[in-house]
Design an enzyme around this catalytic site. Sequence first.
Site, PDB file in Angstrom:
ATOM      1  N   SER A 201      -4.666  -8.241  -8.280  1.00 52.15           N
ATOM      2  CA  SER A 201      -3.996  -9.463  -8.533  1.00 52.15           C
ATOM      3  C   SER A 201      -4.888 -10.089  -9.304  1.00 52.15           C
ATOM      4  CB  SER A 201      -3.495 -10.124  -7.187  1.00 52.15           C
ATOM      5  OG  SER A 201      -2.522 -11.231  -7.779  1.00 52.15           O
ATOM      6  N   ASP A 333       7.884  -6.451  -9.691  1.00 54.55           N
ATOM      7  CA  ASP A 333       6.810  -7.414  -9.295  1.00 54.55           C
ATOM      8  C   ASP A 333       7.133  -8.765  -9.706  1.00 54.55           C
ATOM      9  OD1 ASP A 333       4.439  -8.808  -9.019  1.00 54.55           O
ATOM     10  OD2 ASP A 333       2.937  -7.497  -9.531  1.00 54.55           O
ATOM     11  N   HIS A 363       4.608  -6.967  -5.449  1.00 54.39           N
ATOM     12  CA  HIS A 363       3.167  -7.236  -5.807  1.00 54.39           C
ATOM     13  C   HIS A 363       2.424  -6.977  -4.639  1.00 54.39           C
ATOM     14  CE1 HIS A 363       0.275  -9.599  -7.826  1.00 54.39           C
ATOM     15  NE2 HIS A 363      -0.175 -10.082  -6.572  1.00 54.39           N
TER      16      HIS A 363
END
Length: 424
Positions: A201, A333, A363
């Site tokens: 991320s 995502d 995600h």
Amino acid sequence: MTQDLPDDETNLYRAITAVSSIAVLATYYVFNVAHKPKIYANNGTLQNFLSKNMPSLKDTYWPSWFSWEGRLQSALGLNLRIARTEKLPYRRQILQLQDGGQLAVDFLGESSDDVANEPKLVVLLLPGLTSSSNTSYVKTLAMTIVKSNAIVAVLNNRGLGGVPLKTPRTYCCTNNEDIREVIAHLKSQYPKSKFLAIGTSLGGMMLSRYVISWPDEARSTFVAALVISICWDAMIGNASLEKPFLNKYIVNYTLTSNLQNLAKRHRTVLESRRDCWDFDKVFSVKTIREFDHHFTAPQFGFSSWEEYYTAAQITPEIHKFSIPVFGLNAIDDPMQPGEDLPIKQAIQKGSNLALIVTERGGHLGFLEGIFPFRKPFHYMERLVGEFVNAIRLHAEELLEEKTVDNLEGSTTLNEPQVEIAGVC
């Protein structure tokens, strides 16, 4: 309808209805949910490396049957892997940074003394937005790396991991100062080892920006990099997060609350730079974009969230990758829409990017199995384990790819680059 039927016919009707519903659901799952991942890469060496060393990429990814939707995968992936109360035997080192700040690096695996005369693979792991070494998916990734006979060093960004904030500054994905100091420390600790970097991320965005900004240093340090569930274009990612209803009012709101809690936790120190922030606005915002506009952007010299997000974009500069970079993204995502993944950049001639794309996974979710509860290792961990093993055993297959034509702005640790940070 069933009230007019005899009991045996009613039971038969219900059974047929149930079986039909299950059949429809199973058909949808098989044809629309479970798929083999797709690999996008022009670079034959990177393609061959994945094909030869990562067998899971040749198989179908079967997401957990009751949580295949992207936002559900994202939420459950943070909670189902391993309990927050379950501690790992990290060895913590507190790094005193050049500007007077501090952060923690948590190690798992053999110590530098254990491998003084035996080169090992050291993996620098950069967690997501407000994640630390004690976050569920970070712990399972750390465990996976150690199971693959490597050493992991988890970078806890300033103010995270239980470490007090000493200076009125946090972190952002465009600033590389802290990463560079950690890298220099690791190289001094493990002078004979080879290094791999993994970012998840925001950590993957920070890692990507580092590789772009410091190409020579990256090439002299890392065999390769793996970035998981990153937002390749912050502008596009923000637009996706602000789509109603679930994205904006659940995903975005939750992430914003986490950032506000971080600022509240360290408010006493941060308030010494009160000319930089209006805390009433910081604590009243409802979206990440607003938080970055009032908090992140000003402390790192940006006039607005637009300027910050433009500087954070990775897609336009993928051609500057000086080392092999492997990406793992899911099409569903909520923070990185599948239609805007950098597929064109990955398949361009001379690209150092190989992009692994799954149909589902959300995600940092990538859950699999019929009963994923408290199951520490899922599809993401499986791929990471294979990748770390491949780098540990076959790094030489990638060495020839650590060259990129027409690199601009090449710098090394011995040639420090001036970074404008903290200008309000």
